[in-house]
Motif scaffolding. Structure first.
Motif, PDB file in Angstrom:
ATOM      1  N   UNK A   1       0.676  -1.153   0.019  1.00 19.28           N
ATOM      2  CA  UNK A   1       0.008   0.209  -0.241  1.00 19.28           C
ATOM      3  C   UNK A   1       0.858   1.294   0.036  1.00 19.28           C
ATOM      4  N   UNK A   2       2.139   1.086   0.247  1.00 14.38           N
ATOM      5  CA  UNK A   2       3.182   2.345   0.477  1.00 14.38           C
ATOM      6  C   UNK A   2       2.881   3.323  -0.691  1.00 14.38           C
ATOM      7  N   UNK A   3       3.072   2.826  -1.822  1.00 19.22           N
ATOM      8  CA  UNK A   3       3.122   3.831  -3.038  1.00 19.22           C
ATOM      9  C   UNK A   3       1.666   4.385  -3.254  1.00 19.22           C
ATOM     10  N   UNK A   4       0.664   3.730  -3.136  1.00 22.30           N
ATOM     11  CA  UNK A   4      -0.645   4.367  -3.266  1.00 22.30           C
ATOM     12  C   UNK A   4      -0.696   5.683  -2.229  1.00 22.30           C
ATOM     13  N   UNK A   5      -0.307   5.061  -0.805  1.00 22.38           N
ATOM     14  CA  UNK A   5      -0.673   6.227   0.196  1.00 22.38           C
ATOM     15  C   UNK A   5       0.492   7.424  -0.036  1.00 22.38           C
ATOM     16  N   UNK A   6       1.530   7.039  -0.557  1.00 21.48           N
ATOM     17  CA  UNK A   6       2.379   8.463  -0.993  1.00 21.48           C
ATOM     18  C   UNK A   6       1.974   9.419  -1.911  1.00 21.48           C
ATOM     19  N   UNK A   7       1.292   8.675  -3.057  1.00 20.07           N
ATOM     20  CA  UNK A   7       0.833   9.481  -4.035  1.00 20.07           C
ATOM     21  C   UNK A   7      -0.323  10.383  -3.509  1.00 20.07           C
ATOM     22  N   UNK A   8      -1.424   9.788  -2.748  1.00 14.62           N
ATOM     23  CA  UNK A   8      -2.651  10.474  -2.022  1.00 14.62           C
ATOM     24  C   UNK A   8      -2.001  11.493  -1.180  1.00 14.62           C
ATOM     25  N   UNK A   9      -0.877  11.179  -0.534  1.00 14.48           N
ATOM     26  CA  UNK A   9      -0.594  12.358   0.590  1.00 14.48           C
ATOM     27  C   UNK A   9       0.203  13.592  -0.553  1.00 14.48           C
ATOM     28  N   UNK A  10       0.919  13.143  -1.476  1.00 16.87           N
ATOM     29  CA  UNK A  10       1.315  14.204  -2.409  1.00 16.87           C
ATOM     30  C   UNK A  10       0.354  15.108  -2.849  1.00 16.87           C
TER      31      UNK A  10
ATOM     32  N   UNK B   1      -7.077  24.006   8.727  1.00 15.80           N
ATOM     33  CA  UNK B   1      -6.940  23.169   7.545  1.00 15.80           C
ATOM     34  C   UNK B   1      -5.627  22.261   7.608  1.00 15.80           C
ATOM     35  N   UNK B   2      -4.557  22.850   8.294  1.00 12.00           N
ATOM     36  CA  UNK B   2      -3.296  22.044   8.363  1.00 12.00           C
ATOM     37  C   UNK B   2      -3.568  20.965   9.335  1.00 12.00           C
ATOM     38  N   UNK B   3      -4.229  21.037  10.379  1.00 10.58           N
ATOM     39  CA  UNK B   3      -4.394  20.015  11.185  1.00 10.58           C
ATOM     40  C   UNK B   3      -5.364  18.708  10.538  1.00 10.58           C
ATOM     41  N   UNK B   4      -6.329  19.234   9.827  1.00 11.37           N
ATOM     42  CA  UNK B   4      -6.980  18.342   9.005  1.00 11.37           C
ATOM     43  C   UNK B   4      -6.066  17.578   8.143  1.00 11.37           C
ATOM     44  N   UNK B   5      -5.091  18.419   7.347  1.00 10.62           N
ATOM     45  CA  UNK B   5      -4.228  17.740   6.277  1.00 10.62           C
ATOM     46  C   UNK B   5      -3.280  16.657   7.049  1.00 10.62           C
ATOM     47  N   UNK B   6      -2.638  17.243   8.238  1.00 11.90           N
ATOM     48  CA  UNK B   6      -1.778  16.359   9.062  1.00 11.90           C
ATOM     49  C   UNK B   6      -2.620  15.282   9.502  1.00 11.90           C
ATOM     50  N   UNK B   7      -3.745  15.420   9.909  1.00  7.66           N
ATOM     51  CA  UNK B   7      -4.794  14.238  10.400  1.00  7.66           C
ATOM     52  C   UNK B   7      -4.837  13.218   9.312  1.00  7.66           C
ATOM     53  N   UNK B   8      -4.988  13.652   8.042  1.00  5.40           N
ATOM     54  CA  UNK B   8      -5.225  12.754   7.033  1.00  5.40           C
ATOM     55  C   UNK B   8      -4.114  11.978   6.733  1.00  5.40           C
ATOM     56  N   UNK B   9      -3.066  12.615   6.537  1.00  5.72           N
ATOM     57  CA  UNK B   9      -1.452  11.944   6.279  1.00  5.72           C
ATOM     58  C   UNK B   9      -1.080  10.991   7.271  1.00  5.72           C
ATOM     59  N   UNK B  10      -1.050  11.218   8.651  1.00  6.37           N
ATOM     60  CA  UNK B  10      -1.074  10.294   9.519  1.00  6.37           C
ATOM     61  C   UNK B  10      -2.161   9.272   9.991  1.00  6.37           C
ATOM     62  N   UNK B  11      -3.413   9.694   9.643  1.00  5.14           N
ATOM     63  CA  UNK B  11      -4.317   8.641   9.556  1.00  5.14           C
ATOM     64  C   UNK B  11      -4.152   7.654   8.440  1.00  5.14           C
TER      65      UNK B  11
END
Length: 455
Positions: free
Chosen positions: A377-386, A421-431
């Motif tokens: 799953x790593x590649x897909x997760x990274x693409x979404x985060x970028x 907005x930043x907390x929600x983004x960071x929450x998404x990445x770490x989630x």
């Protein structure tokens, strides 16, 4: 044993020097030496003295590059001061510089409360919290004389831990850390200004043993410092989630209030939950990003994932910004799935001869499981985060390193009106990271992290 000594390990010659030191110190003979299986070299030593056998605990140096206060003698001095003031801690018998080793009284007891009834647990909790309150009332001058930093003013007292950890973090940081950069800034902007009384604190609290239905003694003062006493309430609450303290935390807090005569500020406790979660992540960030030879990497990955979850929960509660609900992760196989499965199969067939080797084998199995999830799953997760970072910052990136570096720079200088907005983004990445690794053996702890309920 010949050749270089691995990190976190003492060779036979080092153990022999420790044994000789113990015998010279006590005038006795070491008749038993039991190595404890953990990442820090430590032993129980049985010493025959004048016809009787005394049990001592030998605490070695953690090793590696994750220590905030790497001088082991600092901890020995702190425990000795506490003992001199009548606190329930082990007696220090001596300190050996080479190899570093504290020789101390072995504490009787266990952390297992399962055989105790609720009345006994409550009585133990009351004794424990009264001991903590007594510790917080101690004069800080002896600790300052022993080399502990004395913070002055509300900000320095509140952020004593952050200030202590920052040099280590800046020196060992191995990759961009947007979440940590943001939380560092958020804490500095939201210091509880009314907290102006500093105390000696255990910092990583909640560590004590029970024996025959009673508390014996407190232990482990590696990270102790001078700061806000409510740090100890916060950290014992975090420990309670995976190493229960017996009585429920709100009950322990009430006993502390009775002992101090002052109400506990629950919002400040939550502030320190956030700070302690941050500091634990900072402590291991360098080696998690670039693993060091000899480090127990599986342990540090487990800590990192759980502490980041704790950061998000505390930050959400303090800021009022809800963490995003993420869609379920669609299971899939990685390109290296057959190879990963074969590596796991090969490892399972490797024989081991002792408990230490069994622990290392288990850690390798945990790392293989982690790598299997990353492969799938790593590649897909990274693409979404970028993609999400690009949407927030309005620019495109060739890879995650560039995106993470840009997000870290943004998070370091963000204005308060941009926090949500930043907390929600960071929450998404770490989630997403928790979704990825939560199903592993190492991720189980993070999946069960909750904020400590102090009332």
């Amino acid at each position: 044993m010949s050749g270089p000594v691995p990190l976190n390990e003492y060779d036979d010659a080092a153990v022999e020097r420790i044994t000789h030191f113990v015998e010279k110190l006590t005038g006795g003979k070491v008749v038993g030496l039991e190595r404890l299986v953990r990442w820090r070299p430590s032993w129980f030593a049985d010493v025959a003295i004048d016809g009787a056998v005394a049990r001592l605990h030998l605490r070695g140096d953690r090793g590696g590059d994750v220590s905030i206060f790497p001088d082991l003698k600092r901890e020995a001095d702190v425990i000795d001061i506490l003992h001199q003031h009548g606190l329930p801690v082990p007696q220090i018998h001596g300190y050996l510089a080479d190899p570093p080793c504290i020789v101390m009284e072995a504490i009787a007891g266990t952390r297992d409360f399962s055989a105790l009834d609720e009345t006994t647990k409550s009585a133990i909790g009351c004794d424990y919290m009264h001991a903590i309150a007594a510790m917080h009332r101690l004069p800080i001058e002896p600790f300052v004389a022993a080399g502990l930093h004395r913070p002055e003013g509300a900000e320095a007292i509140a952020l004593a831990g952050l200030d202590a950890y920052m040099p280590h973090y800046q020196r060992t940081k191995s990759r961009p850390e947007p979440l940590l950069a943001f939380v560092i800034g958020w804490l500095r902007r939201n210091v509880p200004r009314h907290r102006t009384q500093a105390s000696f604190i255990q910092f990583d609290s909640g560590q004590y043993l029970v024996d025959q239905g009673a508390m014996t003694k407190l232990y482990d003062f590696e990270f102790s410092m001078i700061g806000d006493p409510l740090v100890d309430i916060a950290t014992m609450g975090m420990r309670n989630s995976y190493e229960p303290l017996g009585a429920p935390l709100p009950e322990l807090v009430r006993y502390y209030e009775e002992a101090t005569g002052e109400p506990v500020d629950h919002d400040v406790v939550l502030f320190h939950v956030l700070q302690f979660s941050l500091l634990g992540t900072m402590q291991f960030a360098g080696t998690v990003g670039v693993p060091k030879p000899g480090d127990p990497h599986s342990v540090y990955l487990m800590f990192d994932l759980a502490l980041r979850r704790s950061i998000l929960l505390a930050l959400s509660a303090l800021s009022g910004v809800a963490l995003p609900d993420l869609p379920p992760l669609a299971e899939q196989r990685g390109d290296n799935c057959p190879l990963m499965a074969k590596i796991a199969d090969t490892l399972a067939g490797v024989p081991v001869s002792d408990e230490g080797a069994q622990m290392q084998k288990a850690q390798v199995a945990e790392l293989i499981e982690w790598a299997q999830r990353a492969d799938a799953h790593g590649a897909d997760m990274v693409a979404r985060n970028i993609a999400d970072v690009s949407a927030l910052l309005g620019e495109s990136f060739d890879g995650w390193d560039a995106a993470a570096a840009a997000l870290e720079g943004y998070a370091s200088a963000v204005e308060p009106d941009q926090d949500a907005a930043l907390i929600r983004l960071l929450g998404t990445i770490e989630g997403r990271r928790l979704q990825l690794f939560g199903p592993t053996a190492l991720g189980a702890a993070a999946s069960h992290v909750v904020l400590p309920a102090t009332r």
